[in-house]
Design an enzyme around this catalytic site. Structure first.
Site, PDB file in Angstrom:
ATOM      1  CG  HIS A 307      -2.039   0.964   1.121  1.00  0.00           C
ATOM      2  ND1 HIS A 307      -1.921   2.287   1.438  1.00  0.00           N
ATOM      3  CD2 HIS A 307      -3.296   0.778   0.643  1.00  0.00           C
ATOM      4  CE1 HIS A 307      -3.072   2.883   1.188  1.00  0.00           C
ATOM      5  NE2 HIS A 307      -3.924   2.000   0.695  1.00  0.00           N
ATOM      6  CG  ASP A 364      -8.633  -4.268  -2.785  1.00  0.00           C
ATOM      7  OD1 ASP A 364      -9.826  -4.106  -2.510  1.00  0.00           O
ATOM      8  OD2 ASP A 364      -7.933  -3.380  -3.315  1.00  0.00           O
TER       9      ASP A 364
END
Ligand code: CMC
Length: 428
Positions: A307, A364
């Site tokens: 991320h 996700d």
């Protein structure tokens, strides 16, 4: 701590103020940089070091794994609030009381019809169209059916546009799914809660009664809350930048949907599931895929890992992982790819490549496993993400317009040809 930063260029010093946020984050305010330095600019591809705005909506500490909406911890909201309360909180800044929540919901319900002519647009799409492309087009088309522009100086106008999109968007989401599945398009049931209605609109068969499952309602509610905002990510920045040209709310959100579609952003949930499926089909050899992810010659990335901001566990992933176990158990679904996912996570968490780069599972990684258990097709996963992110996009667009932010227009460093004489086509 000093309250200015000094930049020295060719022996000349320039001072810039330091500004502090409410969580003590510090930024150098370079608004006067070009004027002070005679046109020197900054270069920051991907805006890795650039704050595009001041915002009071979402706080994220990527080192500590903290996420808060309007000051409230994501863990509390996911456990104690429902999606509509969170939407109200994000957009208007405070949790609603019972009366405010009921009024908000009833205003949304009053706008929940979508012009029947929108069906003609859906009919023109082939069944093979990706749902994100369909959703983005339909959201943009909403502008044509609701042409009056929003006067941002009028709270009433602003509110009206907000409840309209919150009302019509779930219908478009459900229609996108139903069109793919060859089911008749439905207008939902205003006697139901916001999330209950979404589920019924998506799954109701024309020849049987729809029975609500509390497990599905709770699971979707939680997933939508976890996706509802994430400060200046790619799609949100897109919404703000499109809106900064004073394009309308629906057009700005349509652009945000396109930005979300990509596999490095919201499209990762679909990519994760396809990856896990491929690993399972390949005999469950997680080591092979770990090696591919680490090989710089191989474009393969471990989808659902890493991320831009989190350099620690993504708190949303932690909540979703627990939820995945519970939802699959409650729905009585056994999905072997949950084990593949857990195995992959364990390996990555103990692998020097991932540890040294601080790559952890993101939101996700496990969400697709829950969507799949709920019978939502893989190519609809990112659409579900968009449904959750809608209040965040609205809140960020509203904040940007109320702050009267200037049009988003980055600079560049030109590295192309300098002036050239034009050559007639015969001499080229
Ligand atoms: N698999 C393998 N290596 C990776 C991965 C990954 N998933 N993510 C990052 N790296 C490596 C990357 O190759 C680089 O290595 P090196 O320093 O040797 O060049 C290093 O880690 C830093 O990566 P980066 O690409 O510079 O980091 P970024 O901040 O530009 O990208 C990211 C962040 C999310 C796009 C990236 O981690 C990624 O592509 N992850 C997979 C896609 C994904 O799961 N996206 C969903 C993000 S969360 C939800 C959302 O935003 O919608």
């Amino acid at each position: 701590m000093p309250n200015t930063a000094t930049l020295e260029i060719n022996g000349q010093k320039h001072e810039f103020p330091l500004v502090k946020g409410t969580e003590n984050e510090v930024a150098i305010d370079i608004k006067t940089l070009r004027a002070a330095t005679g046109g020197i600019t900054t270069i920051d591809p991907g805006y890795k070091n650039t704050g595009a705005c001041e915002s009071a909506i979402t706080f994220l500490d990527g080192e500590k794994g903290i996420l808060r909406y309007r000051g409230y911890a994501i863990e509390d909201l996911a456990q104690k609030a429902d999606f509509l309360e969170v939407a109200f909180l994000l957009i208007f800044g405070e949790l609603p009381n019972q009366e405010q929540l009921e009024e908000f919901h009833s205003d949304i319900k009053a706008q929940s019809l979508v012009d029947d002519d929108v069906r003609k647009i859906i009919d023109a799409f082939p069944k093979s169209a990706h749902p994100m492309g369909v959703l983005s087009s339909l959201t943009s088309a909403l502008t044509a059916f609701n042409p009056s522009s929003v006067n941002v100086n009028s709270e009433e106008d602003m509110y009206h546009a907000i409840v309209k999109i919150l009302a019509k968007f779930p219908v478009l989401v459900a229609w996108t799914l139903r069109k793919k599945q060859g089911l008749p398009l439905d207008y939902g049931d205003n006697s139901l809660g916001y999330v209950e209605n979404i589920l019924k609109m998506m799954f109701k068969k024309p020849n049987e009664e729809y029975v609500q499952s509390q497990v599905m309602v709770d699971a979707l509610d939680k997933l939508l809350i976890l996706h509802a905002d994430h400060e200046q990510n790619c799609s949100t920045s897109t919404v703000r930048i499109v809106g900064s040209s004073h394009a309308g709310l629906f057009a700005s959100i349509s652009a945000g949907i396109s930005a979300l579609w990509g596999p490095l952003h919201g499209g990762a949930n679909q990519a994760v599931l396809e990856m896990l499926e491929a690993i399972k089909e390949d005999g469950g050899d997680t080591k092979k895929y770990m090696a591919k992810a680490k090989d710089k010659e191989d474009p393969f990335r471990l989808m659902g890992f890493g991320h831009r901001v989190y350099k620690n566990l993504d708190p949303r992933a932690t909540i979703i992982k627990v939820s995945a176990d519970k939802v699959l158990n409650d729905l009585g679904v056994e999905d072997p790819i949950l084990e593949v996912a857990k195995g992959l996570e364990q390996e990555a968490l103990n692998d020097d490549y991932f540890v040294s780069r601080k790559l952890y599972p993101n939101v996700d990684f496990y969400s697709g496993i829950i969507y799949r258990a709920m019978d939502i097709p893989t190519d609809m996963f990112t659409v579900m993400f968009a449904l959750g992110r809608l209040p965040g996009w609205i809140a960020q667009w509203r904040e940007m317009r109320l702050n009267n932010e200037p049009i988003g227009r980055p600079r560049q460093l030109y590295i192309g040809e300098t002036h050239r004489e034009f050559k007639n086509i015969k001499k080229r």
